[in-house]
Design a protein around this motif. Structure first.
Motif: not given
Length: 664
Positions: A314-324
């Protein structure tokens, strides 16, 4: 050997004048003694300039390789004035003109793609790319340069390896960083430091005293009916003046800067190297200096009843759109960089308004939503869906915050069911490897370390304890940094500052030694008086060691030079008056063969000792962290006593050889 070139080295100029006088005397009244003294005085002048020439030659060799970066290239300059470019959209898509890099000026904007050479110094204003800076730093590993941070500065002549960046030119041709490096390593801009000037004054004073002493010997010897030849008086003068340190002084300073360059640190002046040797306080910016530039994900804390693998997914999936950088570090932590996205997925990008990022996709006819973000933002989202808070997750958030970390909470919602909290991702400033050990070394040198950061006191204290610094300044503004440096300087301490950001520029300019990281902004590099090409703040330990080594080397060789005059005095003075005043033979403690061989041996030793000490002047006396009185005692014992003993042995050995020459 030109007299006008020796004006900056009065002692060697005096030796050359003496060589001229003895040469004329040898031509008017030829003798073996006059010829030998003349030859060895000319060699003394040549040896005296050899060390400086070798030191400068190293710099010229390094500068030759840097000139390869200055080849004129074609640049893709974006059309439009500075005002137009400041108020437009993406610059990479604007029309460009191909122009020679030599025609670029400050404020011009250029586009640089893969395989292209960056045409001029500047700052990245759009994009991110890996850049090969090996021609400047010597490091083969590429570095990342990106817009909007403290890693935006690029150097003209380096090569973009991947992607495309837009660069705003910060320096005109002829004033680039490489141009400055070439000028500095060649020594053309090297100025004598206050310490060096003071030592020069001391050497000139000693020389004046010896000139006066030798000049008065002429009438005294005439009164005793033992007036020596001019050749003998000149030999005495040259042997008594501090020729050794006079010959090596300039080379010691140049070699100190050269040692820094070979460690990929560019010193803008010899004074900065000297000051580094006397530093009492070291201030270091936290982000990018003590820690890596961005916070990184270091651990996952699952909520009760949640499998670690489910939290990681879940942490990985929710970070795929986080370009920071923080979002990318989460993906790297769980190893999900190559994870394939489910069909029909909808990415929810991170925004400052929602303070969350996430992913929505359909699984078995139900919409599956995953969110990750600030604890309060995710808690509000969970509450809006009818979900309940988790005391364990709240406790983890509090614990991570108290330890100076940053907690990001992960939650999911499946179908119509309320959202639930899955756990916490811990972000923290990661201290660079080896920091604590390096700070222990600085402490052993008597240097106090202070970390400066804009973080709150809680975070600052945690990082300071982990890194091992002596003190910290939290929530620091540029004005606070400047005030701290001035406060330390008013207390009589010399301050060194490491930094890489524009907000560090005022402090770097105020510090006695300002070391800017090469990865930092152009403003930081302009403000400092040193630039670390490797962007390694622990390098300052080597800078301090080289500064101390320079000062110790100068002191050690000065001690040796003055001490060895005693032996030369005992060699020449008895020889001058041995015939007229036999009682002075008691001073001939070395039992030299004859007055002529004694004078020749002293002159030969005086020349050869310069050559013998050239490697030490260029390499520097080895420095070991210790108290000042311990170092002083060691140098007096080694170089003071050595300066007394070595000449006695050396002159006697040379005398055994010289006495075999017919006519002596």
């Amino acid at each position: 050997m030109r007299p006008d070139r020796l004006l900056d080295n009065p002692i060697m100029l005096l030796v050359e004048v003496g060589a001229v006088v003895t040469t004329v005397a040898a031509l008017l009244d030829p003798s073996t003694l006059a010829v030998l003294v003349s030859v060895w005085l000319w060699l003394t002048v040549w040896f005296g300039t050899l060390a400086e020439a070798v030191a400068e030659g190293r710099g010229k060799a390094q500068a030759a390789s840097l000139r390869d970066l200055q080849t004129s290239t074609t640049a893709r300059r974006v059309r439009g004035s500075a005002d137009e470019l400041a108020h437009t959209g993406p610059l990479a898509v604007r029309p460009t003109d191909e122009v020679p890099s030599t025609s670029l000026r400050v404020g011009d904007v250029v586009v640089v793609g893969p395989g292209e050479r960056i045409p001029a110094d500047g700052d990245v204003v759009e994009g991110v790319a890996s850049v090969d800076e090996s021609a400047v730093t010597g490091e083969s590993a590429p570095v990342i340069r990106e817009s909007g941070g403290d890693r935006c500065a690029v150097t003209g002549g380096t090569v973009v390896l991947s992607d495309e960046i837009v660069v705003r030119v910060s320096r005109d041709p002829g004033q680039s960083f490489v141009d400055r490096m070439i000028a500095l390593v060649e020594g053309s801009e090297r100025q004598r430091t206050p310490n060096e000037l003071a030592l020069n004054v001391l050497l000139l004073a000693l020389t004046a005293v010896f000139v006066l002493v030798v000049a008065t010997l002429w009438p005294i010897a005439g009164y005793a009916d033992a007036r020596p030849p001019v050749v003998v008086l000149v030999a005495l003068l040259v042997c008594l003046v501090p020729t050794t340190i006079g010959a090596l002084l300039s080379a010691i300073g140049i070699a100190g800067m050269d040692r820094l360059v070979r460690r990929n640190v560019l010193a803008m002046s010899g004074r900065a190297v000297e000051a580094a040797g006397d530093v009492d306080v070291l201030l270091l910016d936290k982000t990018g200096t003590i820690t890596y530039g961005n916070r990184r994900a270091t651990a996952l804390v699952p909520a009760p009843g949640v499998e670690p693998d489910d939290l990681a997914r879940a942490a990985c999936q929710s970070s795929l759109a986080d370009e920071t950088p923080e979002g990318r570090s989460i993906v790297d932590l769980v190893g999900g960089g190559d994870q394939a996205l489910p069909a029909g997925v909808e990415l929810v990008e991170f925004s400052a308004r929602t303070r969350m990022s996430g992913l929505d996709h359909e699984v078995d006819g139900r919409v599956h939503r995953v969110r990750k973000g600030a604890a309060s933002a995710v808690a509000a989202w969970v509450h809006s869906t009818g979900g309940r808070p988790s005391p364990e997750v709240d406790a983890a958030v509090t614990e991570i915050s108290a330890a100076g970390g940053t907690p990001l909470v992960v939650a999911e919602k499946v179908g119509d069911r309320p959202a639930r909290l899955l756990g916490v991702v811990r972000l923290k400033d990661v201290v660079k490897e080896g920091m604590r050990e390096r700070f222990d070394e600085l402490r052993a040198m008597g240097i106090r370390t202070v970390m400066i950061t804009g973080d709150n006191a809680l975070t600052a204290r945690a990082i300071a304890e982990e890194a091992g610094v002596d003190d910290f300044l939290a929530e620091a503004t540029p004005e606070d940094k400047l005030a701290l440096i001035r406060q330390e300087q008013e207390g009589g301490r010399l301050v060194a500052m490491c930094g890489d950001g524009t907000n560090d520029a005022p402090a770097l300019a105020q510090a006695d030694v300002g070391v800017a990281m090469n990865t930092g902004t152009s403003a930081a590099k302009e403000a400092g008086n040193m630039v670390d090409l490797d962007s390694d703040p622990t390098k300052l330990i080597e800078v301090v060691e080289i500064g101390k080594q320079l000062l110790i080397t100068r002191g050690a060789l000065t001690t040796f030079s003055v001490a060895n005059d005693v032996a030369k005095y005992f060699a020449i003075l008895p020889a001058m008056f041995a015939v007229a005043v036999p009682q002075l033979d008691v001073l001939n403690v070395m039992r030299l063969s004859s007055p002529e061989s004694a004078i020749t041996s002293a002159v030969v030793f005086n020349a050869l000792v310069i050559v013998a000490l050239v490697p030490l002047a260029l390499r520097g006396v080895r420095y070991r962290p210790a108290r000042a009185e311990v170092l002083l005692r060691h140098n007096v014992l080694v170089y003071g006593v050595g300066g007394l003993v070595v000449p006695f042995v050396g002159i006697k050995a040379i005398d055994l050889v010289v006495s075999l020459i017919p006519g002596l």
